[in-house]
Motif scaffolding. Structure first.
Motif, PDB file in Angstrom:
ATOM      1  N   UNK A   1       8.508  -2.596   7.841  1.00 21.25           N
ATOM      2  CA  UNK A   1       7.172  -2.173   7.424  1.00 21.25           C
ATOM      3  C   UNK A   1       6.661  -1.037   8.310  1.00 21.25           C
ATOM      4  N   UNK A   2       7.537  -0.451   9.084  1.00 24.07           N
ATOM      5  CA  UNK A   2       7.272   0.737   9.903  1.00 24.07           C
ATOM      6  C   UNK A   2       6.368   0.483  11.105  1.00 24.07           C
ATOM      7  N   UNK A   3       6.216  -0.802  11.462  1.00 22.63           N
ATOM      8  CA  UNK A   3       5.434  -1.069  12.670  1.00 22.63           C
ATOM      9  C   UNK A   3       6.262  -1.898  13.637  1.00 22.63           C
ATOM     10  N   UNK A   4       5.812  -1.845  14.895  1.00 19.75           N
ATOM     11  CA  UNK A   4       6.381  -2.730  15.909  1.00 19.75           C
ATOM     12  C   UNK A   4       5.230  -3.607  16.363  1.00 19.75           C
ATOM     13  N   UNK A   5       5.489  -4.882  16.596  1.00 13.58           N
ATOM     14  CA  UNK A   5       4.395  -5.743  17.036  1.00 13.58           C
ATOM     15  C   UNK A   5       4.745  -6.404  18.348  1.00 13.58           C
TER      16      UNK A   5
ATOM     17  N   UNK B   1      -0.349  -4.223  17.369  1.00  8.59           N
ATOM     18  CA  UNK B   1       0.594  -3.620  16.425  1.00  8.59           C
ATOM     19  C   UNK B   1       0.743  -2.158  16.797  1.00  8.59           C
ATOM     20  N   UNK B   2       1.977  -1.740  16.989  1.00 10.71           N
ATOM     21  CA  UNK B   2       2.212  -0.345  17.369  1.00 10.71           C
ATOM     22  C   UNK B   2       2.696   0.391  16.135  1.00 10.71           C
TER      23      UNK B   2
ATOM     24  N   UNK C   1      11.431   0.843  11.231  1.00 10.13           N
ATOM     25  CA  UNK C   1      11.932   0.630  12.584  1.00 10.13           C
ATOM     26  C   UNK C   1      13.066  -0.374  12.548  1.00 10.13           C
ATOM     27  N   UNK C   2      14.166  -0.023  13.195  1.00  8.45           N
ATOM     28  CA  UNK C   2      15.318  -0.904  13.083  1.00  8.45           C
ATOM     29  C   UNK C   2      15.891  -1.367  14.410  1.00  8.45           C
TER      30      UNK C   2
END
Lengths: 616, 143
Positions: free
Chosen positions: A261-265, A280-281, A293-294
């Protein structure tokens, strides 16, 4: 003459849609490890220009890890082989084991550095294997330490409990998380709490808990010794896409997850075992698929995230609101390099999928050039005002450059796939495009004429003043034409090459031109007399891909599929040359002189390297 | 009848002068190099050119024709890693890829017979283009 490596601009990890990548690193040295093609790259997070490469795998490498004492690195590849090599001192190979029959997706060292567990695609046979790496008796190394039944599909991740009692956890495409006790390791129990691929499983640094994350957008937390589920990552404010990777903070109180979902948490893991979102980044970007983001890694104070498009963001763990350090690079073969004489001088590199990256010496990555139509690039030339590209369709695109930005490009249909294109430097309106058996002359964005010449054209170049063009053919002959308006007249045919011509370039002072062919030979000619000036430039052992002149027209560099760059001095015999061996794993495809003493080269390994040329 | 030990496959003999010149290079060191050519009319290997000891490797390579085959003998002087001055004799079969097939065949079949006449050759090199008989190649071989 001799040469010296000045700078390396690293490639990015190779990525695949729908799968995560597993990063690892060394907290004391602040290095991170990732793979691209057959190379394992060690990048220093404090100095992005400090990068080293291990290229000894025979197959594409997938994952690499430092041993607990930091002395060795174990890396796995798609053939199921694990290589263990020294982290310092020229990466001497310690041992090599054929562990699985298919690709290795994850591998972990035991905390004492004596055993490794590797998991991946076993192709029907074992999907996970743990084996002894180092043992006091030599015959012991490589022997398996336990049976790992319980998985029926590819095992995407595995983890070794860092504290006693030892446990191994594995998870995979069969939605199951398996728990093994040992050594010798035996299946203990299965956790079936996920509803989709379980992408990553990791123990906390103190071994008290482990977390598994899955494509079902959930994360589950289990007790470290017994695998009893104690909690989950809260659904409130949770991820809305598959979670690809998870990493614990060094103190074991927080985790970082990255998702499609294109975020990093960043989550706080509470005493009761549940996780609550702390922050949430969002990683910037245009919001397309490349921003998914993978991969992630929490090292010391840095939160590193990797996106599908190859963008790496480094956030600060203590100050989550601070803007991250962002950098990127190429992930595929870099096929062409140009130098823009702006202030400061920058290098533009392109790869076939249409990525154009700008680099500055001393600084490294400077940004990607975003174009309005992101077409693939086969041929590329650039000047301060304009970029001209052609791809695999019949179009040539002229994009004006305004400072750093690309304006709207104009597409010109030239009738068939361009094989090579060249812009007249002093009258940039005029472009000569080589097509299959002829040439197209372009004035601005209008096709002035299309001429069928009857032979297969493989390379072309136009003189800076636009009056002369040289076309190289499949038969190895160089044909010189003069250009008048919309017609070209053949002036001369030069025969010397014994293979199809791959590249022709005029010298900057236009007194000479150099040509190179697929038969490993390059020749420098005098332009006015059309006589051979320098011959016997035959020192490559495979086809020559690219050629560049130094700005003072004294040196010629050739780059070849044999991974070498050879630099010749035009006034000396060919035998007194500088050879840069192994410049790029897989072959050198792009070459350009930055100034009279430095050359930049790029190749199949997606790296760009800058070399200094030291004349005697 | 003077029977000149002919080569079974191509019938080329070796002129006495060729052998004598080689012995001069080997024993008295009066030549730096000798270039031999096959004279098809006389059906033998004759001396085409010799070089004085003052000449160097560059002079030698430029004396070899680009498009035709030759045999050559070169006296290579060098200093070893233990600081010893040494001298080794190289036999070079020069057969460039751009030369005519007929020439290549002729020189290839006669080489063996000719080589046997020259005793005391240390190293043999077969070169099909200038890079294969580069000075570096000789330096690598001689150590």
């Amino acid at each position: 003459m001799s040469s010296e490596l000045l700078e390396s601009y690293a490639c990015m990890p190779s990525t695949e849609r729908g799968r995560g990548i597993l990063l690892s690193g060394h907290s004391k040295l602040n290095n991170i490890l990732y793979t691209n093609g057959r190379s394992v790259i060690i990048l220093n997070l404090d100095n992005l220009l400090d990068v080293s490469v291990y290229g000894e795998h025979a197959y594409p490498a997938t994952v690499a890890r430092y041993s607990p004492n930091g002395e060795w690195i174990a890396s796995g590849d798609v053939s199921g082989t694990v290589r263990i090599w020294g982290a310092y001192n020229e990466n001497v190979l310690k041992n090599e084991f054929k562990v699985l029959s298919g690709r290795i997706d994850d591998l972990q060292w035991s905390p004492d550095g004596l055993r490794i567990v590797a998991s991946g695609d076993g192709k029907g046979k074992s999907f996970v294997r743990a084996f002894i790496v180092l043992s006091s008796s030599r015959w012991d190394s490589g022997s398996t330490v336990g049976d790992f039944d319980g998985h029926s599909r590819r095992v995407l991740s595995c983890a070794f409990k860092p504290t006693r009692p030892f446990r191994i956890v594995t998870c995979g495409e069969d939605f199951i998380v398996n728990f093994y006790e040992g050594p010798p390791f035996k299946f203990k129990l299965s956790c079936r709490d996920h509803a989709n691929f379980v992408n990553c499983v990791r123990f906390s640094p103190d071994g008290s808990k482990f977390i598994s994350v899955s494509s079902d957008k959930k994360g589950n937390i289990y007790e470290g010794k017994t695998a009893e589920k104690i909690g989950e990552l809260s659904a409130e404010d949770g991820h809305t896409g598959s979670i690809y990777a998870v990493t614990w903070s060094p103190d074991g109180k927080q985790v970082l997850t990255v998702s499609a979902d294109k975020t990093a948490k960043v989550w706080d893991i509470l005493e009761d075992g549940n996780g609550m979102v702390k922050k949430t980044l969002a990683c910037g970007g245009s919001g397309g698929v490349e921003d998914m983001l993978i991969g992630c890694l929490w090292q010391n104070n840095h939160l590193v995230t990797v996106s599908l498009g190859g963008m790496i963001n480094i956030f600060s763990a203590t100050d989550l609101d601070k803007e991250p350090i962002t950098f990127s690079g190429h992930m595929r073969n870099v096929t062409s390099l140009t130098v823009l004489n702006s202030v400061p001088k920058s290098i533009l590199s392109t790869s076939y999928e249409g990525l154009i990256v700008k680099w500055i010496q001393g600084k490294g990555f400077c940004g990607k050039l975003q174009r309005k139509e992101n077409s693939q690039i086969k041929c590329f030339t650039a000047s301060e005002e304009e970029i001209v590209t052609s791809g695999y369709d019949n179009k040539v695109i002229r994009v004006p450059l305004q400072g750093e930005q690309c304006e709207d490009g104009v597409l010109v249909d030239v009738g068939s796939q361009p094989k090579d294109l060249s812009v007249a430097l002093l009258s940039p309106e005029l472009v000569v495009i080589a097509i299959d058996s002829g040439v197209v002359l372009l004035q601005g964005t209008k096709v002035v004429s299309t001429l069928n010449l009857g032979f297969t054209v493989t390379a072309s170049v136009i003189s800076p003043d636009g009056t002369e063009a040289i076309l190289g053919g499949q038969d190895g002959k160089l044909r010189i034409y003069s250009i008048n308006g919309d017609t070209i007249t053949e002036q001369d045919i030069l025969e010397k090459h014994r293979g199809a011509i791959s590249v022709i370039r005029y010298s900057p002072d236009v007194s000479m031109f150099a040509s190179a062919d697929l038969n490993r030979e390059a020749v420098v000619w005098d332009r006015s007399t059309r006589e051979v000036k320098l011959k016997n430039m035959l020192f490559h052992s495979a086809r020559i891909n690219c050629l560049a002149w130094s700005p003072d027209s004294k040196m010629v560099a050739t780059g070849s599929l044999d991974t070498c760059v050879i630099i010749y001095d035009v006034d000396k015999p060919a035998a007194s040359r500088i050879t840069i061996k192994g410049a790029h794993l897989g072959g050198v495809y792009g070459l350009v002189f930055i100034d009279d003493r430095s050359v930049a080269s790029s190749g199949e390994d997606a790296f760009i390297r800058v070399w200094k040329v030291i004349p005697h | 009848m003077a029977f000149r030990g002919a080569n079974a496959s191509s019938g080329m003999g070796v002129a006495d002068h060729s052998k004598a010149t080689y012995l001069e290079l080997q024993r008295k060191k009066v030549h730096r190099y000798i270039i031999f050519k096959i004279d098809e009319k006389k059906k033998e290997v004759i001396v085409e050119k010799t070089g004085t000891p003052a000449e160097n490797y560059e002079d030698f390579t430029s004396s070899l024709p680009e498009n035709d085959c030759r045999y050559a003998v070169y006296d290579f002087d060098f200093v070893t890693s233990e600081n010893c001055q040494k001298s080794k004799i190289f036999f070079i079969a020069w057969s460039p890829a751009v030369s005519r097939i007929r020439a290549k065949m002729l020189y290839a079949t006669s080489k063996d017979r000719f080589r046997r006449e020259l005793k005391g050759i240390h190293y043999e090199i077969q070169a099909t283009d200038p890079t294969e008989m580069d000075l570096e190649v000789l330096q690598d071989r001689a150590n």
